[in-house]
Each structure stands twice: as C-alpha cells, then as structure tokens.
Design an enzyme around this catalytic site. Structure first.
Site, short mmCIF file in Angstrom:
data_model
loop_
_atom_site.label_atom_id
_atom_site.label_comp_id
_atom_site.label_asym_id
_atom_site.label_seq_id
_atom_site.Cartn_x
_atom_site.Cartn_y
_atom_site.Cartn_z
N GLY A 74 -9.26 82.88 44.34
CA GLY A 74 -8.73 84.15 44.85
C GLY A 74 -7.99 84.06 46.16
O GLY A 74 -8.15 84.93 47.02
N CYS A 91 -14.68 96.79 76.55
CA CYS A 91 -15.62 95.86 77.17
C CYS A 91 -16.26 96.56 78.38
O CYS A 91 -15.55 97.15 79.20
CB CYS A 91 -14.87 94.61 77.61
N HIS A 108 -11.30 81.93 59.25
CA HIS A 108 -10.61 83.00 59.99
C HIS A 108 -11.60 83.89 60.73
O HIS A 108 -11.35 85.09 60.93
CB HIS A 108 -9.75 83.84 59.02
N ASN A 111 -7.78 82.32 39.55
CA ASN A 111 -6.92 83.36 40.13
C ASN A 111 -6.34 84.19 38.98
O ASN A 111 -6.20 83.68 37.87
CB ASN A 111 -5.78 82.74 40.96
N ASP A 138 -15.50 89.11 55.62
CA ASP A 138 -16.37 90.21 55.21
C ASP A 138 -17.86 89.88 55.16
O ASP A 138 -18.69 90.77 54.96
CB ASP A 138 -15.91 90.77 53.85
N GLN A 152 -11.60 82.16 53.88
CA GLN A 152 -10.65 82.81 54.78
C GLN A 152 -11.07 84.25 55.01
O GLN A 152 -10.47 84.97 55.79
CB GLN A 152 -9.25 82.79 54.16
N1 APR Z 1 -9.93 87.44 41.07
C1 APR Z 1 -9.28 86.30 41.47
N2 APR Z 1 -8.17 86.32 42.19
C2 APR Z 1 -7.67 87.52 42.53
C3 APR Z 1 -8.27 88.74 42.15
C4 APR Z 1 -9.45 88.66 41.38
N3 APR Z 1 -10.10 89.75 40.96
N4 APR Z 1 -7.53 89.76 42.64
C5 APR Z 1 -6.51 89.22 43.31
N5 APR Z 1 -6.58 87.86 43.25
C6 APR Z 1 -5.73 86.87 43.88
C7 APR Z 1 -4.28 87.25 44.01
O1 APR Z 1 -3.55 86.87 42.85
C8 APR Z 1 -3.86 86.42 45.22
O2 APR Z 1 -3.44 85.12 44.84
O3 APR Z 1 -6.22 86.70 45.18
C9 APR Z 1 -5.15 86.29 46.04
C10 APR Z 1 -5.19 87.16 47.28
O4 APR Z 1 -4.20 86.70 48.15
P1 APR Z 1 -4.03 87.30 49.62
O5 APR Z 1 -4.08 88.79 49.54
O6 APR Z 1 -2.84 86.67 50.20
O7 APR Z 1 -5.37 86.85 50.36
P2 APR Z 1 -5.68 85.44 51.05
O8 APR Z 1 -5.09 84.32 50.30
O9 APR Z 1 -7.14 85.44 51.29
O10 APR Z 1 -4.93 85.61 52.43
C11 APR Z 1 -5.02 84.58 53.37
O11 APR Z 1 -3.89 85.89 55.00
O12 APR Z 1 -3.65 88.07 55.77
C12 APR Z 1 -4.16 86.82 56.06
O13 APR Z 1 -5.94 86.18 57.45
C13 APR Z 1 -5.66 86.85 56.24
O14 APR Z 1 -7.36 85.37 55.41
C14 APR Z 1 -6.19 86.07 55.07
C15 APR Z 1 -5.04 85.13 54.76
#
Ligand code: APR
Length: 253
Positions: A188, A148, A118, A214, A103, A100
């Site tokens: 994560g 553009c 994404h 996680n 980067d 998702q």
């Molecule tokens: N190692 C493992 N997990 C981690 C770490 C780490 N060092 N640090 C944080 N986390 C976990 C958090 O506990 C959380 O469950 O990573 C997760 C991050 O969650 P989000 O910030 O919600 O990110 P993500 O799940 O990728 O979001 C999904 O939401 O904002 C939109 O489009 C965006 O792709 C993104 C989507």
C-alpha cells in the site's frame, strides 16, 4: 499453484520477512491515502499542507488540516491487513515493519519492531526548543493551535513533514532490517516519496525476494517486484495468513 500459495510457501521456506508499508494499508481503517484525491486530501493538498515551510509560516492554516487528520487517526482501528502483519510476527516470520505511516496502527495490531520512517503522531514537538509532549485528545480544542509552554510557539505533531530530516534512528534501524531480510513485502505505498522509497530497492539489491500488494501497480512493480498481488491489503494479506494456517486473531494487540 496460485500466487497466494506461492507466496505462503516462500515465507515458510525463507522466513525473515520485513514489511514496508504506506497509507494504503490504513485505507480500510478509515484513513484516506494521500495520493488519488479522496476524503481529506480533496480539501488539502498534502504537498502543500505537509511541507514544513507551510507549517512555519501559517501554523493556524495547517492546524485546520491536522485537527481533521488527528481526529481520523484517533477514531481508527487496525484493519485486517494490520492484524495479518501482527499474526505474521507472532508466528515468527515477520521481523520488522518499516512504515511511512504515522497512525500508530501497526502497534495496535501487536507488531513490536516498528520502524517509523516518517515519525508518528504520539507526540507534539516545539520546533524552537524541541520540547515534546504527548499528543492527546485535548489538542483538538486548542485554538488556533497548541503552543509550547516554554516558547509560546506553535507545536507540531512529531511526524516528518516534507523538507524535514528522516529520524536517523529510523534510517539506521531500516538499514539493519534490510540487511537481514530474505523477503520484503511492499504494502500500500505509491513509492514516490524518497528517501523512504529506497528501502525496497536496497532489499532487492541484497537479494531479498520482493512481494508487493497494492490495488494498482507502482514504480516498484516493473523494477523489483517478483510477486505482485493485486488487490486491497485487507483482502490479500488475510488470504496469505490463511494459506500459512494462521488466524488474524493470532495477532496480539
Ligand atoms: N490496499 C492496498 N493498497 C492500496 C489500498 C488498499 N486498500 N488503497 C490504496 N492503495 C495504494 C494506492 O494504490 C497507492 O499506491 O496505496 C498507495 C498509497 O499511496 P500514497 O497515498 O502516496 O501513500 P504513501 O505511499 O504512504 O505516501 C508516502 O508521502 O505524503 C507523504 O509522508 C507522506 O508517508 C507519506 C508518503
């Protein structure tokens, strides 16, 4: 037997692993996760700033956030967790990464079959004529935002904003990866954003073993996870690599 060696044995036995990754895997690369209010997202609410309607109505405001996010991304390097996935692919176990994240760090860690659910930040796209240009460092100095050259409209990074469609190619590729996998590693991600969060449920319903890494439990944990490895992805994944007799330097960036 400890959980790490159990998971390593499972990988050796079953092979065909896919990874489903979220912002948590890039935290050790210096890019803060979206939820859990830290860094960039204390200033900018992602639900507001990453919504396509906000971009369309107030591009200058959204570009303030985007410039900071793009700068963080330009400065970031793969974490040990990214490199572990690179090594896992090189050894033949990992067949696809469904991410998702936008980067580009999985590419930098040597993974080759990366499904960007994404989108990504490699290009800018014009919402009117769909022209795409590479997203380069110079974008950071285009004020109030890059436009553009055909339409003079604000250009948007090619990541999927809330309210936009998931690229159909990503949906199809993810479907195929899920059909074939024997193990899914959820790494994560908070698992609250759909349709991406359907991916682990689809894999589980097709009989894949589910490993989750996680720092906190998520909605997947009680629903489908069989092996929950609690901790930072950059600590947990290198331990699994070690159990498999692999090295992070096996990743081929
Ligand atoms: N190692 C493992 N997990 C981690 C770490 C780490 N060092 N640090 C944080 N986390 C976990 C958090 O506990 C959380 O469950 O990573 C997760 C991050 O969650 P989000 O910030 O919600 O990110 P993500 O799940 O990728 O979001 C999904 O939401 O904002 C939109 O489009 C965006 O792709 C993104 C989507």
């Amino acid at each position: 037997m400890g959980k790490y060696s159990q998971v390593a044995n499972l990988i050796k036995e079953k092979g065909n692993v896919i990874a489903f990754t979220g912002a948590g895997i890039s935290v050790e690369s210096g890019i803060p996760a979206f939820r859990g209010a830290q860094g960039l997202w204390e200033k900018y609410d992602p639900e507001e700033y990453a919504h396509i309607n906000s971009f369309v109505s107030e591009p200058a405001k959204i570009w303030c956030m985007l410039r900071e996010m793009i700068k963080l991304t330009f400065d970031a390097h793969p974490s040990p967790a990214h490199l572990a996935l690179g090594a896992l692919e090189k050894a033949g176990f990992l067949k696809a990464v469904i991410t998702q994240n936008v980067d580009g760090l999985h590419q930098e860690a040597g993974n080759t079959n990366i499904i960007e659910y994404h989108g990504n930040m490699r290009n800018l796209v014009c919402l009117k004529c769909r022209k795409k240009i590479p997203l380069k460092q110079e974008v950071l100095t285009a004020m109030p935002y890059p436009t553009c050259d055909r339409c003079n409209k604000a250009m948007k990074p090619d990541g999927v904003f809330f309210g936009e469609q998931i690229p159909i190619s990503a949906i199809e590729a993810a479907h195929e990866a899920v059909e074939n996998c024997k193990i899914i590693m959820i790494i994560g991600t908070s698992g609250v954003v759909y349709p991406a969060a359907e991916v682990p449920f689809q894999a589980a319903s097709r009989g894949a073993a589910v490993v989750e890494i996680n720092v906190n439990p998520t909605p997947f944990t009680s629903a489908v996870t069989q092996y929950f490895l609690e901790g930072s992805a950059s600590q947990v994944l290198p331990r699994i690599i070690d159990e498999l007799g692999l090295k992070l330097s096996d990743a081929q960036p």
